[in-house]
Design an enzyme around this catalytic site. Structure first.
Site, PDB file in Angstrom:
ATOM      1  N   CYS A 129       0.636  -0.908   0.056  1.00  0.00           N
ATOM      2  CA  CYS A 129      -0.442   0.047  -0.234  1.00  0.00           C
ATOM      3  C   CYS A 129       1.539   0.908   0.247  1.00  0.00           C
ATOM      4  O   CYS A 129       0.695   2.186  -0.876  1.00  0.00           O
ATOM      5  CB  CYS A 129      -1.307  -0.124   1.245  1.00  0.00           C
ATOM      6  SG  CYS A 129      -0.146  -0.822   2.798  1.00  0.00           S
ATOM      7  N   HIS A 242      -2.963   5.839   4.384  1.00  0.00           N
ATOM      8  CA  HIS A 242      -1.662   7.029   4.699  1.00  0.00           C
ATOM      9  C   HIS A 242      -1.059   7.568   4.079  1.00  0.00           C
ATOM     10  O   HIS A 242      -1.665   8.538   3.583  1.00  0.00           O
ATOM     11  CB  HIS A 242      -0.179   5.475   4.789  1.00  0.00           C
ATOM     12  CG  HIS A 242      -0.271   4.025   5.065  1.00  0.00           C
ATOM     13  ND1 HIS A 242      -1.708   3.231   5.481  1.00  0.00           N
ATOM     14  CD2 HIS A 242      -0.202   2.649   3.986  1.00  0.00           C
ATOM     15  CE1 HIS A 242      -1.215   2.052   6.266  1.00  0.00           C
ATOM     16  NE2 HIS A 242      -0.903   2.054   5.188  1.00  0.00           N
TER      17      HIS A 242
HETATM   18  N1  NAP Z   1      -4.446  -4.129   5.280  1.00  0.00           N
HETATM   19  C1  NAP Z   1      -3.606  -3.159   3.752  1.00  0.00           C
HETATM   20  O1  NAP Z   1      -3.606  -2.059   3.687  1.00  0.00           O
HETATM   21  C2  NAP Z   1      -3.033  -4.205   3.448  1.00  0.00           C
HETATM   22  C3  NAP Z   1      -2.302  -2.842   2.120  1.00  0.00           C
HETATM   23  C4  NAP Z   1      -2.228  -3.864   1.126  1.00  0.00           C
HETATM   24  C5  NAP Z   1      -1.851  -5.264   0.850  1.00  0.00           C
HETATM   25  N2  NAP Z   1      -2.371  -5.760   2.248  1.00  0.00           N
HETATM   26  C6  NAP Z   1      -2.153  -7.268   2.448  1.00  0.00           C
HETATM   27  O2  NAP Z   1      -3.593  -7.862   2.010  1.00  0.00           O
HETATM   28  C7  NAP Z   1      -3.349  -9.047   2.890  1.00  0.00           C
HETATM   29  C8  NAP Z   1      -4.928  -9.338   3.543  1.00  0.00           C
HETATM   30  O3  NAP Z   1      -4.599  -8.747   4.655  1.00  0.00           O
HETATM   31  P1  NAP Z   1      -5.730  -7.549   5.627  1.00  0.00           P
HETATM   32  O4  NAP Z   1      -5.317  -6.420   6.015  1.00  0.00           O
HETATM   33  O5  NAP Z   1      -7.038  -7.585   4.773  1.00  0.00           O
HETATM   34  O6  NAP Z   1      -5.256  -9.026   6.543  1.00  0.00           O
HETATM   35  P2  NAP Z   1      -6.888  -9.550   7.132  1.00  0.00           P
HETATM   36  O7  NAP Z   1      -7.233  -8.817   7.910  1.00  0.00           O
HETATM   37  O8  NAP Z   1      -5.605 -10.406   8.419  1.00  0.00           O
HETATM   38  O9  NAP Z   1      -7.371 -10.486   6.868  1.00  0.00           O
HETATM   39  C9  NAP Z   1      -7.062 -11.815   6.406  1.00  0.00           C
HETATM   40  C10 NAP Z   1      -7.967 -12.738   5.612  1.00  0.00           C
HETATM   41  O10 NAP Z   1      -6.948 -13.772   5.086  1.00  0.00           O
HETATM   42  C11 NAP Z   1      -7.541 -15.215   5.598  1.00  0.00           C
HETATM   43  N3  NAP Z   1      -7.195 -15.766   5.650  1.00  0.00           N
HETATM   44  C12 NAP Z   1      -5.820 -15.969   7.338  1.00  0.00           C
HETATM   45  N4  NAP Z   1      -5.551 -17.023   7.225  1.00  0.00           N
HETATM   46  C13 NAP Z   1      -5.850 -17.585   6.335  1.00  0.00           C
HETATM   47  C14 NAP Z   1      -5.990 -19.530   6.395  1.00  0.00           C
HETATM   48  N5  NAP Z   1      -4.768 -20.631   6.867  1.00  0.00           N
HETATM   49  N6  NAP Z   1      -6.916 -20.055   5.205  1.00  0.00           N
HETATM   50  C15 NAP Z   1      -7.724 -19.041   4.142  1.00  0.00           C
HETATM   51  N7  NAP Z   1      -8.311 -17.980   4.586  1.00  0.00           N
HETATM   52  C16 NAP Z   1      -7.391 -17.180   5.527  1.00  0.00           C
HETATM   53  C17 NAP Z   1      -8.896 -14.147   7.092  1.00  0.00           C
HETATM   54  O11 NAP Z   1      -9.781 -15.440   7.458  1.00  0.00           O
HETATM   55  P3  NAP Z   1     -10.296 -15.624   8.143  1.00  0.00           P
HETATM   56  O12 NAP Z   1     -11.338 -14.464   8.685  1.00  0.00           O
HETATM   57  O13 NAP Z   1     -11.221 -16.560   8.243  1.00  0.00           O
HETATM   58  O14 NAP Z   1      -9.372 -15.794   9.503  1.00  0.00           O
HETATM   59  C18 NAP Z   1      -8.705 -12.942   6.230  1.00  0.00           C
HETATM   60  O15 NAP Z   1     -10.136 -13.217   5.040  1.00  0.00           O
HETATM   61  C19 NAP Z   1      -1.763  -8.998   3.141  1.00  0.00           C
HETATM   62  O16 NAP Z   1      -1.535  -9.908   2.928  1.00  0.00           O
HETATM   63  C20 NAP Z   1      -1.627  -8.133   3.134  1.00  0.00           C
HETATM   64  O17 NAP Z   1      -0.072  -8.349   3.470  1.00  0.00           O
HETATM   65  C21 NAP Z   1      -2.908  -5.615   2.939  1.00  0.00           C
END
Ligand code: NAP
Length: 343
Positions: A129, A242
Site C-alpha cells: 500500500c 496512509h
Molecule cells: N491492510 C492493508 O492496508 C493492505 C494493503 C495492501 C496489501 N495488503 C495485504 O493484503 C493481505 C490481507 O490483508 P488484510 O489487512 O486484509 O488482513 P486481515 O484483515 O488479517 O485478513 C486476512 C484474511 O485472510 C484470511 N485467512 C487467514 N488465514 C487463512 C487461512 N489459513 N486460510 C484461508 N484464509 C485465511 C482471513 O480469513 P478468516 O477471517 O477466516 O481468518 C481473512 O479473510 C495481506 O497479505 C496484506 O499484506 C494489506
C-alpha cells in the site's frame, strides 16, 4: 466486458471486505462469485448484492470452476493457495507480498504500468500500500523527467495491519484512557498515543522489510533499477489512510506550477493545495475514496531539481482493494491480456 467466474480469497479480512464492496459499487461483471476464507469463517454467511452467500473453505478444489481470484490473504496463505489456483487455470490477482518480486510475476498499478499484465503467467501482484500511492504520485512527474531519487517518510494507519491492527488502535486507546492494559496483537508496542518507527522486520542495513518493499517495488513498477529510494516507514495512531512526505529529485527541473498541472491532469490523483487556507490532504478527508490526494507541493529548497509534497491515500482502497479490482477489470476487458474460459 465479458462475465467471469470470480472469487475472493480472504473475503472476511480488512481488504477482502472492501474488495467485496468495490465489486458491488463498480458493478463488476461476473457470472458466479465465490467467497473463500479459513476454517474460522467457512460456513458463515455474508451478503453480496442483497443475497446471502456461504463462505467456503480455501482449499485446492475450490478453484475448479473459477476464472479469476482476488487474493487478500497473509503471505504464507498466498504461498500455499496460489499454486492450487494456477494449476487449475485460474488467474490470481494477489495482494499479498509473497509473489511481488518474482521475475515471472507482473507487479501492476493500472495508472502506472497497465501494459505489464500482458506478460502474466497466471499471477499478477498488487504492490504494498505505501508503494502504490507513491508510484501513482511519481508517474506524471516521471513522464516529463526521469526521477533520480526519492526520500519518503510514511505515516501509516493501523488498518494497514488488517482487522487486528484496527482493533488494537480502538481497544488500546479505550484501555489507555481507562488506565488499563491492552494485549496488543498486531503491534509490538502500544499504538495508542504513540508513534512506532518500525513496520516489518529488520531487512537490510538498518532498513525494515516494509521500507525495502518501497525500494524494490518502485524500481520494478517503473522498470528502472536506477531510481534511488530512501524510505522511513512509521506507524501512527490513525485508523485508516496512509500519509507520506515525499521528496523527488528529477533529472531536469520541474517547477511547482508545472508539477501541480501534471498532478491535476493525471488519472487517480486529486490535488488539494492551499496552505494559506489550511487546505491539504488528511486521512479524515481522504478516507473511503479511491484517489491519491496530493498537497503542500513546493520546491525542495535544499536541492536544485528537488520537489517535495504531501500525499495521502486510503490504504485499504487504492492501496489494496481498488488496485486489485482495477487489475481484474483490465483482465476482463481483454485490453492487455485474455483470461478464463467462460464469456
Ligand atoms: N491492510 C492493508 O492496508 C493492505 C494493503 C495492501 C496489501 N495488503 C495485504 O493484503 C493481505 C490481507 O490483508 P488484510 O489487512 O486484509 O488482513 P486481515 O484483515 O488479517 O485478513 C486476512 C484474511 O485472510 C484470511 N485467512 C487467514 N488465514 C487463512 C487461512 N489459513 N486460510 C484461508 N484464509 C485465511 C482471513 O480469513 P478468516 O477471517 O477466516 O481468518 C481473512 O479473510 C495481506 O497479505 C496484506 O499484506 C494489506
Amino acid at each position: 466486458m465479458s462475465k467471469k467466474r470470480i472469487a475472493i480469497a480472504g473475503a472476511t479480512g480488512a481488504v477482502g471486505r472492501l474488495v467485496r464492496q468495490m465489486l458491488e459499487d463498480r458493478d463488476f461483471p461476473y457470472e458466479t462469485i465465490t467467497f473463500l476464507a479459513s476454517k474460522r469463517s467457512a460456513g458463515k454467511t455474508i451478503q453480496f448484492k442483497g443475497e446471502d452467500h456461504t463462505i467456503k473453505l480455501l482449499e485446492p478444489d475450490c478453484f475448479d470452476e473459477i476464472d479469476i481470484v482476488i487474493g487478500s490473504t497473509p503471505d504464507d496463505v498466498a504461498a500455499e493457495f496460489v499454486p492450487w489456483a494456477v494449476e487449475r487455470g485460474t488467474i490470481v490477482v494477489d495482494e499479498s507480498g509473497y509473489h511481488r518480486m518474482m521475475d515471472h510475476v507482473p507487479l501492476v498499478v493500472p495508472e502506472v504500468n497497465p501494459e505489464a499484465i500482458a506478460d502474466h503467467q497466471g499471477i499478477i501482484a498488487s504492490p504494498n500500500c505505501s508503494t502504490t500511492q507513491m508510484v501513482v504520485a511519481m508517474k506524471p512527474l516521471y513522464e516529463v523527467s526521469k526521477i533520480k531519487r526519492v526520500v519518503v517518510s510514511t505515516y501509516q494507519a493501523t488498518s494497514g495491519a488488517g482487522v487486528a491492527g484496527q482493533e488494537d488502535l480502538i481497544e488500546g486507546t479505550k484501555s489507555a484512557l481507562q488506565d488499563k492494559q491492552w494485549d496488543y496483537k498486531a503491534f509490538s508496542h502500544p499504538i495508542a498515543f504513540n508513534v512506532i518507527p518500525q513496520i516489518g522486520s529488520p531487512k537490510h542495513e538498518g532498513y525494515t522489510s516494509e521500507e525495502m518493499k518501497m525500494v524494490y517495488e518502485t524500481r520494478k513498477i517503473f522498470g528502472d533499477e536506477e531510481i534511488q529510494v530512501c524510505p522511513t516507514c512509521v506507524r501512527v495512531p490513525v485508523s485508516n489512510c496512509h500519509s507520506e512526505s515525499i521528496l523527488v529529485e528529477t533529472e531536469s527541473p520541474i517547477s511547482v506550477e508545472e508539477a501541480t498541472k501534471l498532478f491535476e491532469a493525471a488519472p487517480g490523483i486529486t490535488v488539494v493545495d492551499n496552505l494559506a487556507a489550511g487546505e491539504y490532504p488528511m486521512p479524515n478527508t481522504s478516507d473511503d475514496k479511491d484517489d491519491v490526494f496530493i498537497g503542500r507541493i513546493r520546491k525542495d529548497i535544499s536541492c536544485e531539481n528537488g520537489l517535495t509534497f504531501w500525499c495521502v491515500s486510503d490504504n485499504l482502497r487504492k492501496g489494496a482493494a481498488t488496485n486489485a479490482v482495477q487489475i481484474a477489470e483490465l483482465l476482463v476487458s481483454g485490453q492487455f491480456a485474455s483470461c478464463g474460459t467462460s464469456s
